[in-house]
Design a protein around this motif. Structure first.
Motif, PDB file in Angstrom:
ATOM      1  N   GLY A   1      -8.496  -5.382  -5.783  1.00 39.49           N
ATOM      2  CA  GLY A   1      -9.456  -5.920  -6.745  1.00 39.49           C
ATOM      3  C   GLY A   1      -9.880  -7.334  -6.437  1.00 39.49           C
ATOM      4  N   VAL A   2      -9.921  -7.663  -5.162  1.00 40.23           N
ATOM      5  CA  VAL A   2     -10.383  -8.991  -4.770  1.00 40.23           C
ATOM      6  C   VAL A   2     -11.886  -8.917  -4.523  1.00 40.23           C
ATOM      7  CG1 VAL A   2     -10.199 -10.807  -3.020  1.00 40.23           C
ATOM      8  CG2 VAL A   2      -8.162  -9.546  -3.739  1.00 40.23           C
ATOM      9  N   GLY A   3     -12.630  -9.862  -5.014  1.00 36.24           N
ATOM     10  CA  GLY A   3     -14.080  -9.867  -4.830  1.00 36.24           C
ATOM     11  C   GLY A   3     -14.746  -9.068  -5.928  1.00 36.24           C
ATOM     12  N   ARG A   4     -15.910  -9.541  -6.349  1.00 34.29           N
ATOM     13  CA  ARG A   4     -16.574  -8.912  -7.497  1.00 34.29           C
ATOM     14  C   ARG A   4     -17.339  -7.660  -7.120  1.00 34.29           C
ATOM     15  NH1 ARG A   4     -16.971 -14.235  -8.872  1.00 34.29           N
ATOM     16  NH2 ARG A   4     -18.864 -14.446  -7.650  1.00 34.29           N
ATOM     17  N   SER A   5     -17.888  -7.636  -5.913  1.00 29.71           N
ATOM     18  CA  SER A   5     -18.720  -6.494  -5.552  1.00 29.71           C
ATOM     19  C   SER A   5     -18.491  -6.127  -4.094  1.00 29.71           C
ATOM     20  CB  SER A   5     -20.189  -6.874  -5.733  1.00 29.71           C
ATOM     21  OG  SER A   5     -20.496  -7.896  -4.798  1.00 29.71           O
TER      22      SER A   5
ATOM     23  N   LYS B   1     -17.218 -11.335   2.913  1.00 31.64           N
ATOM     24  CA  LYS B   1     -15.883 -11.851   3.252  1.00 31.64           C
ATOM     25  C   LYS B   1     -15.407 -11.227   4.579  1.00 31.64           C
ATOM     26  CE  LYS B   1     -12.298 -14.318   1.970  1.00 31.64           C
ATOM     27  NZ  LYS B   1     -11.259 -14.287   2.697  1.00 31.64           N
TER      28      LYS B   1
ATOM     29  N   GLU C   1     -19.960  -8.699  -1.863  1.00 29.95           N
ATOM     30  CA  GLU C   1     -19.149  -9.902  -1.716  1.00 29.95           C
ATOM     31  C   GLU C   1     -18.013  -9.664  -0.718  1.00 29.95           C
ATOM     32  OE1 GLU C   1     -18.117 -11.819  -5.444  1.00 29.95           O
ATOM     33  OE2 GLU C   1     -16.354 -12.688  -4.471  1.00 29.95           O
ATOM     34  N   ARG C   2     -17.429  -8.435  -0.810  1.00 25.20           N
ATOM     35  CA  ARG C   2     -16.336  -8.117   0.115  1.00 25.20           C
ATOM     36  C   ARG C   2     -16.844  -7.981   1.538  1.00 25.20           C
ATOM     37  NH1 ARG C   2     -14.144  -5.402  -4.588  1.00 25.20           N
ATOM     38  NH2 ARG C   2     -15.344  -3.528  -4.201  1.00 25.20           N
TER      39      ARG C   2
END
Lengths: 332, 346
Positions: free
Chosen positions: B127-131, B138, B134-135
């Motif tokens: 559950g890291v990053g909002r979307s 990253k 975004e991932r």
């Protein structure tokens, strides 16, 4: 390890200008280009390089152990004890293989037949080539197991490959390779799958036995430490070509090709100063399809100049000696 | 020095048992103790290496530390928390902080996923990053960190070389900003020129992210290059643990000496000057370890006591050794000291 550079008699193995192509379905890729080297009695000759350099394909071509097609020898000559290997019939090749040339493969588990007892696999070449009876060959197989220092040889002779450890299986491979007292032993990464203490045992055994038989050992490896410990003569391969060839001492003390130098510098060693960063070679070795007209190492080479677009010949200069050759316009 | 606050990892008396199986996979046979009481600490920012031959328990130790293989005894304290026996569910939040990189980049990456998805997957799970976008951004950043361009984002593992795949595995492990990275033979499958690139990357990342490494390798050259301290394992036990310079400068345990001696140095002149003691025999099976010191049947310095008693790992100067030779030395010194204490002139 007594280095043997004196050439006693004619070479056992004489490879000249060997070129090999692989038919990809569309084009013929160059796998090996203009490879020449010799091995004399009592010598350990190394072919060293990274994956895809053409070491194994060169070695396997010597006894026609390659699927042809798609692989094809396009030029050059392979002479074993003076005989031209390319004019030999398949039957003649079978008489040479396992008899005059012994082969030790990297993976003993795939090279040995899992459903035959150990003694049977060692006895097979003796029955085939030496026309021994199976019972005489079995006795000889047990002797060979003792020669490769397998403890309790009589019991182990009755075992199947899966019942032995990796090191023991590789000893069995060595026993098969030397069974007919070959003039040439080809060892293709013989210890890569083994632990370091077992590696040392097997390589010491192989070199001792080869010298004892007055034969030559062609050692194919990527391990520069193993080469330094056991080889008399070294051929460094890159992208299907020999880029430097020299007596082991000359190569390690005064390697001239930037690839040789970079390869040695990139190995982390157990002695000597520890650099914070290892010298690495940018990029990766080219695939056979990337054949260019110039020096294949040029794209990764720190000493590259415009001249490198033209392929440098394998030659020496006034600093090299004993037949030391390198293929570089801007040597170290 | 052994203060819990400074140690990222504290392992004490770790044991792992495997149920041995017959060739038909039927269990019920006696269990095999693969790891027999390993104790080690890893300080923050330190690299500790485990070396030894196949079957010595290096990888099993790593798996037990991560609770991927349940330990059958001992304690694992990670970052001040006792995680021994944690379930998968309990471990899940901790997985962010401890990651592992395996030897085979061919086997550890799902061939059906793109590089972007592979690197983003751990973030999605945690559950890291909002979307997704975004991932993906990253992931692109991480690819850059490990020295690969963003042009690789939409490729598949089979389109990459071995070195590139291992870089992807590293990017994936780094995606959750772990504190501890366990590297299990991370460069063994790579060619030397590529191996050097990946080792340099490990050194750079350690500085950049303040990582601690537990580094597992059979390659003593690689271990010397990477480590602050080194633990030598044999048949499920640590036989010597010392700083890198002490261990390579003066190996004391007979097994460490022989192991180092077996490594060929890429220099023919050095090779000729070394005298090679070939170790006899092979590593015995962990299922049927010899009595006493596990190394005694192959040891050139074995004494009668070695076949009777297992030498404990004890402090010897700055290092720890499990060998009766050094107990004896210690005992002799004690006697000498006592004699001097009695006023005997020397």
């Amino acid at each position: 390890m007594p280095g043997s550079l004196e050439k006693s008699g004619p070479p056992i193995l004489d490879v000249r200008g060997l070129c090999m192509g692989i038919w990809s379905g569309k084009t013929e890729l160059v796998a090996v280009a203009d490879v020449s080297f010799r091995a004399y009695s009592g010598q350990v000759v190394a072919l060293v390089g990274e994956s895809g350099a053409g070491k194994s394909i060169t070695a396997m071509s010597l006894t026609h152990l390659l699927p042809m097609p798609p692989i094809k020898i396009t030029a050059g000559e392979i002479r074993l004890s003076g005989r031209d290997m390319q004019t030999q019939s398949p039957k003649q090749i079978r008489d040479i293989r396992g008899n005059e040339v012994g082969i030790v493969f990297q993976e003993p588990m795939t090279a040995l037949n899992p459903s035959l007892r150990i003694w049977r696999q060692i006895a097979e070449p003796l029955v085939r080539h030496r026309r021994l009876s199976w019972s005489a060959a079995k006795a000889q197989a047990i002797n060979l197991l003792k020669k490769v220092r397998i403890p309790d040889a009589e019991t182990k002779a009755e075992a199947y490959p899966h019942q032995l450890s990796g090191g023991m299986r590789q000893r069995v491979m060595v026993a098969i390779a030397i069974s007919c007292e070959p003039r040439l032993i080809i060892a293709d990464e013989p210890t890569t799958a083994l632990d370091v203490t077992v590696q040392a045992q097997i390589l010491a055994l192989l070199t001792d036995l080869t010298r004892g038989l007055g034969g030559a050992l062609l050692l194919i490896t990527h391990d520069l430490g193993v080469v330094a410990r056991y080889a008399d003569w070294v051929n460094v391969m890159y992208a299907g070509r020999i880029v430097e060839t020299a007596a082991a001492d000359d190569l390690y003390r005064d390697g001239r090709h930037p690839y040789t130098h970079a390869l040695l510098a990139s190995v982390p060693k157990i002695v000597g100063p520890i650099a914070h960063r290892l010298e690495s070679i940018a990029g990766q070795p080219p695939a056979p399809s990337d054949g260019t007209g110039g020096c294949a190492f040029a794209p990764r080479c720190p000493r590259r100049t415009e001249r490198c677009d033209e392929r440098p010949p394998l030659s020496g200069d006034d600093r090299t000696r004993n037949g030391h050759l390198f293929a570089c316009w801007n040597p170290l | 020095m052994n203060d819990v606050a400074t140690n990222i990892l504290d392992v004490s008396d770790l044991c792992v048992d495997y149920a041995s199986t017959t060739s038909f996979g039927v269990t019920g046979a006696p269990t095999v103790r693969a790891v027999k009481g390993i104790s080690l600490t890893l300080q923050r920012g330190e690299t500790l290496s485990l070396v030894g031959e196949s079957g010595c328990g290096k990888s099993t130790t790593a798996m037990a530390i991560l609770q991927l293989t349940p330990p059958s005894g001992g304690r694992v304290v990670f970052d001040g928390r006792d995680i021994t026996g944690f379930s998968h569910r309990q471990m899940r939040p901790l997985r962010r902080e401890m990651q592992i990189i395996y030897q085979d980049p061919f086997g550890s990456l799902n061939p059906r996923m793109t590089i972007a998805d592979l690197i983003a997957e751990p973030m999605a799970i945690q559950g890291v990053g909002r979307s997704g976008n975004e991932r993906r951004a990253k992931a692109a950043e991480l690819l850059d960190t490990v020295g690969m361009g963003t042009r690789f984002l939409d490729r598949y593992p089979h389109q990459l070389s071995g070195g590139q795949r291992q870089r992807v595995a590293i990017a994936r492990a780094l995606s959750l900003r772990p504190k501890l990275l366990i590297c299990d033979e991370p460069v063994s499958a790579l060619d030397v020129s590529v191996q050097a690139q990946v080792l340099n990357l490990f050194s750079d990342l350690k500085e950049q992210f303040g990582l601690s490494y537990l580094f597992i390798s059979h390659d003593l050259g690689v271990v010397r290059h990477m480590s602050d301290r080194v633990a030598v394992m044999y048949l499920g036990r640590i036989v010597e643990i010392a700083t890198r310079d002490d261990l390579y400068g003066e190996p004391l345990h007979p097994y460490t000496r022989i192991l180092l001696d077996a490594v060929a140095v890429p220099d023919p002149q050095i090779e000729r000057a070394r005298d090679h003691v070939l170790l006899q025999g092979e590593v015995p099976s962990v299922a049927t370890p010899p009595p006493g010191c596990p190394f005694h049947p192959r040891c050139p310095s074995a004494m009668p006591v070695c076949s009777r008693e297992i030498p404990p790992l004890r402090l010897h100067g700055n290092r720890q050794i499990a060998c009766h030779l050094y107990d004896e030395a210690a005992a002799n010194k004690t006697i000498e000291a006592a004699m001097d204490g009695n006023g005997n002139p020397n």
